[in-house]
Design a protein around this motif. Structure first.
Motif, PDB file in Angstrom:
ATOM      1  N   ASP A  58      -9.998  34.092 -40.201  1.00  0.00           N
ATOM      2  CA  ASP A  58     -10.069  33.581 -38.837  1.00  0.00           C
ATOM      3  C   ASP A  58      -8.768  33.893 -38.107  1.00  0.00           C
ATOM      4  O   ASP A  58      -7.678  33.641 -38.637  1.00  0.00           O
ATOM      5  CB  ASP A  58     -10.292  32.065 -38.898  1.00  0.00           C
ATOM      6  CG  ASP A  58     -10.613  31.437 -37.560  1.00  0.00           C
ATOM      7  OD1 ASP A  58     -10.343  32.067 -36.515  1.00  0.00           O
ATOM      8  OD2 ASP A  58     -11.114  30.298 -37.561  1.00  0.00           O
ATOM      9  N   CYS A  60      -7.532  32.306 -35.870  1.00  0.00           N
ATOM     10  CA  CYS A  60      -6.841  31.041 -35.592  1.00  0.00           C
ATOM     11  C   CYS A  60      -5.938  30.608 -36.756  1.00  0.00           C
ATOM     12  O   CYS A  60      -5.171  29.655 -36.619  1.00  0.00           O
ATOM     13  CB  CYS A  60      -7.851  29.930 -35.286  1.00  0.00           C
ATOM     14  SG  CYS A  60      -8.741  30.146 -33.736  1.00  0.00           S
ATOM     15  N   ASP A  94     -17.286  25.168 -26.914  1.00  0.00           N
ATOM     16  CA  ASP A  94     -16.125  24.883 -27.759  1.00  0.00           C
ATOM     17  C   ASP A  94     -15.641  26.101 -28.542  1.00  0.00           C
ATOM     18  O   ASP A  94     -14.444  26.393 -28.607  1.00  0.00           O
ATOM     19  CB  ASP A  94     -16.447  23.743 -28.732  1.00  0.00           C
ATOM     20  CG  ASP A  94     -16.867  22.468 -28.045  1.00  0.00           C
ATOM     21  OD1 ASP A  94     -17.844  22.513 -27.274  1.00  0.00           O
ATOM     22  OD2 ASP A  94     -16.235  21.423 -28.268  1.00  0.00           O
ATOM     23  N   ALA A  95     -16.582  26.819 -29.163  1.00  0.00           N
ATOM     24  CA  ALA A  95     -16.208  27.966 -29.989  1.00  0.00           C
ATOM     25  C   ALA A  95     -15.542  29.056 -29.156  1.00  0.00           C
ATOM     26  O   ALA A  95     -14.692  29.798 -29.653  1.00  0.00           O
ATOM     27  CB  ALA A  95     -17.444  28.526 -30.691  1.00  0.00           C
ATOM     28  N   ASP A  98     -11.939  28.001 -28.693  1.00  0.00           N
ATOM     29  CA  ASP A  98     -11.208  28.129 -29.955  1.00  0.00           C
ATOM     30  C   ASP A  98     -10.893  29.585 -30.284  1.00  0.00           C
ATOM     31  O   ASP A  98      -9.741  29.936 -30.566  1.00  0.00           O
ATOM     32  CB  ASP A  98     -12.016  27.508 -31.104  1.00  0.00           C
ATOM     33  CG  ASP A  98     -12.137  26.005 -30.993  1.00  0.00           C
ATOM     34  OD1 ASP A  98     -11.320  25.404 -30.257  1.00  0.00           O
ATOM     35  OD2 ASP A  98     -13.044  25.426 -31.606  1.00  0.00           O
ATOM     36  N   THR A  99     -11.892  30.427 -30.265  1.00  0.00           N
ATOM     37  CA  THR A  99     -11.694  31.822 -30.685  1.00  0.00           C
ATOM     38  C   THR A  99     -11.031  32.660 -29.607  1.00  0.00           C
ATOM     39  O   THR A  99     -10.035  33.357 -29.859  1.00  0.00           O
ATOM     40  CB  THR A  99     -13.035  32.456 -31.085  1.00  0.00           C
ATOM     41  OG1 THR A  99     -13.583  31.736 -32.193  1.00  0.00           O
ATOM     42  CG2 THR A  99     -12.853  33.914 -31.475  1.00  0.00           C
ATOM     43  N   VAL A 102      -7.482  30.184 -28.104  1.00  0.00           N
ATOM     44  CA  VAL A 102      -6.546  29.773 -29.161  1.00  0.00           C
ATOM     45  C   VAL A 102      -6.343  30.899 -30.173  1.00  0.00           C
ATOM     46  O   VAL A 102      -5.215  31.168 -30.608  1.00  0.00           O
ATOM     47  CB  VAL A 102      -7.033  28.492 -29.863  1.00  0.00           C
ATOM     48  CG1 VAL A 102      -6.086  28.104 -30.990  1.00  0.00           C
ATOM     49  CG2 VAL A 102      -7.163  27.349 -28.864  1.00  0.00           C
ATOM     50  N   GLY A 103      -7.423  31.580 -30.532  1.00  0.00           N
ATOM     51  CA  GLY A 103      -7.309  32.682 -31.480  1.00  0.00           C
ATOM     52  C   GLY A 103      -6.433  33.806 -30.960  1.00  0.00           C
ATOM     53  O   GLY A 103      -5.597  34.354 -31.695  1.00  0.00           O
ATOM     54  N   GLN A 106      -2.808  32.699 -31.179  1.00  0.00           N
ATOM     55  CA  GLN A 106      -2.277  32.783 -32.535  1.00  0.00           C
ATOM     56  C   GLN A 106      -1.985  34.234 -32.921  1.00  0.00           C
ATOM     57  O   GLN A 106      -0.963  34.524 -33.566  1.00  0.00           O
ATOM     58  CB  GLN A 106      -3.244  32.152 -33.535  1.00  0.00           C
ATOM     59  CG  GLN A 106      -3.444  30.664 -33.391  1.00  0.00           C
ATOM     60  CD  GLN A 106      -2.191  29.849 -33.748  1.00  0.00           C
ATOM     61  OE1 GLN A 106      -1.171  30.374 -34.176  1.00  0.00           O
ATOM     62  NE2 GLN A 106      -2.277  28.544 -33.541  1.00  0.00           N
ATOM     63  N   SER A 162     -13.042  32.090 -20.639  1.00  0.00           N
ATOM     64  CA  SER A 162     -12.220  32.149 -21.853  1.00  0.00           C
ATOM     65  C   SER A 162     -11.629  33.541 -22.052  1.00  0.00           C
ATOM     66  O   SER A 162     -10.484  33.688 -22.505  1.00  0.00           O
ATOM     67  CB  SER A 162     -13.042  31.726 -23.075  1.00  0.00           C
ATOM     68  OG  SER A 162     -14.077  32.648 -23.353  1.00  0.00           O
TER      69      SER A 162
END
Length: 355
Positions: A58, A60, A94-95, A98-99, A102-103, A106, A162
């Motif tokens: 991942d 993340c 949400d996904a 996150d991806t 946030v991903g 990171q 996103s």
């Protein structure tokens, strides 16, 4: 040259990896989480090739990213890992946060840390290439305009919002921290190994099985269609020769309404698969207009003149040649899509190589 590709088991990512390994003979590390759309069957052609490595993970996971970069010492990163289906983003955003956001954050942190360890000579050749979408620009409606690299962002869905956020993060890391970056924004892709929830493969397979072909609204929404193998060539061209801190729009020069696309697929199927299921007369009889989705943009259209002028790239496939190849591929490769429809390909996620 050794490239870390994120999201390489996805539709565009797998096309890029096949091109890099088989055509350009470049070493590739494929980092993919293997979500529902990540399919290692799309990379059968490079399995066992000494130039290809797969890592399940991942973006993340910051520790994993640091470990991969330190161990593999890539000369660049092409970042494609993303949630990408608009309908899914409306139902479960949400996904996508996150991806896609946030991903990417990171990955940028890890890339900056890794870049700081390189020699001055290696820093000159390193590049972080972020792959994005024309949907960040919003809706052209009936303006007659085209998206350029200077078009203001105006995303309409959680997906495009996103991706817009991730674009901004990448450019900020380039400007604030000196990370050598490039960004590409592409139009709608199509071609072999496309996940069946997307418009073109969905239409092909529904028609083959004699099922209704749903079309949002009146089907007048316009998209610019880009054959995925043309996109793979463009991505490598930008990665190799693109000017740092630049953006390049990649388009297929094929504006079509959704209804035109659906009817063209039906027309091609009439020639390539004249024997029809369920006693239907013509494939077009299966077309059904359904309620439009919320916030559905009317028109996207790419001005790809910059990449043509600066990097001498242009698409090889017209929509007519590309859609013919695509329909033919789905008719000849039921082994791939039948496993997807039956979720059998998910079994390949067990026992994958990890680091």
């Amino acid at each position: 040259m050794k490239v870390l590709v994120t999201g390489g088991a996805g539709f565009i990512g797998s096309a890029l990896i096949r091109y890099l390994v088989l055509e350009e003979k470049i070493s590739v590390i494929n980092l993919d989480k293997l979500t529902y759309a990540g399919n290692l069957n799309s990379l059968k052609e490079v399995e066992g090739n000494s130039l290809y490595q797969f890592v399940k993970g991942d973006i993340c996971n910051s520790e994993l990213l640091d470990q991969i970069l330190e161990q593999q010492q890539p000369t660049g990163i092409i970042h494609l890992a993303a949630e990408s289906h608009v309908d899914r983003s409306l139902d479960a955003p949400d996904a996508f946060i996150d991806t896609n956001i946030v991903g990417t954050f990171q990955l940028l942190k890890a890339a900056r840390k890794y870049f700081s360890t390189l020699t001055e000579e290696l820093k000159k050749t390193f590049k972080f290439h972020h792959v994005s979408t024309d949907e960040v620009y919003g809706d052209l409606a009936d303006s007659g305009l085209l998206f350029t690299e200077e078009t203001s962002y105006d995303p309409s869905s959680p997906y495009s919002a996103s991706k817009a956020a991730s674009d901004h993060l990448v450019r900020a890391w380039g400007r604030s921290y000196g990370l050598p970056i490039v960004v590409t924004n592409c139009s709608n892709n199509y071609g072999p190994y496309h996940f069946p929830e997307k418009l073109i493969p969905h239409v092909i397979l529904n028609a083959v099985f004699g099922k209704p072909i749903p079309v949002y609204g009146d089907g007048s929404q316009v998209r610019d269609w880009l054959y995925v193998e043309d996109h793979a060539r463009a991505l490598f061209t930008v990665f190799k020769n693109g000017k740092l801190n630049s953006t390049y729009n990649i388009g297929g020069h094929n504006e079509k309404t959704n209804l035109e696309v659906v009817k063209k697929i039906c027309e091609v199927l009439e020639r390539l698969k004249p024997e029809k299921p369920n006693g239907i007369g013509n494939y077009s009889e299966l077309i059904e207009f359904v309620k439009d989705r919320p916030g559905h943009d009317i028109r996207y259209a790419i001005d790809a003149s910059k990449i043509a002028k600066e990097l001498n790239w242009s698409p090889i496939e017209s929509f007519e040649t590309g859609i013919e190849k695509t329909v033919q591929w789905y008719l000849e490769n039921s082994w791939w899509w039948s496993d997807v429809l039956n979720h059998k390909y998910e079994l390949s996620r067990l026992g994958d190589k990890t680091v």
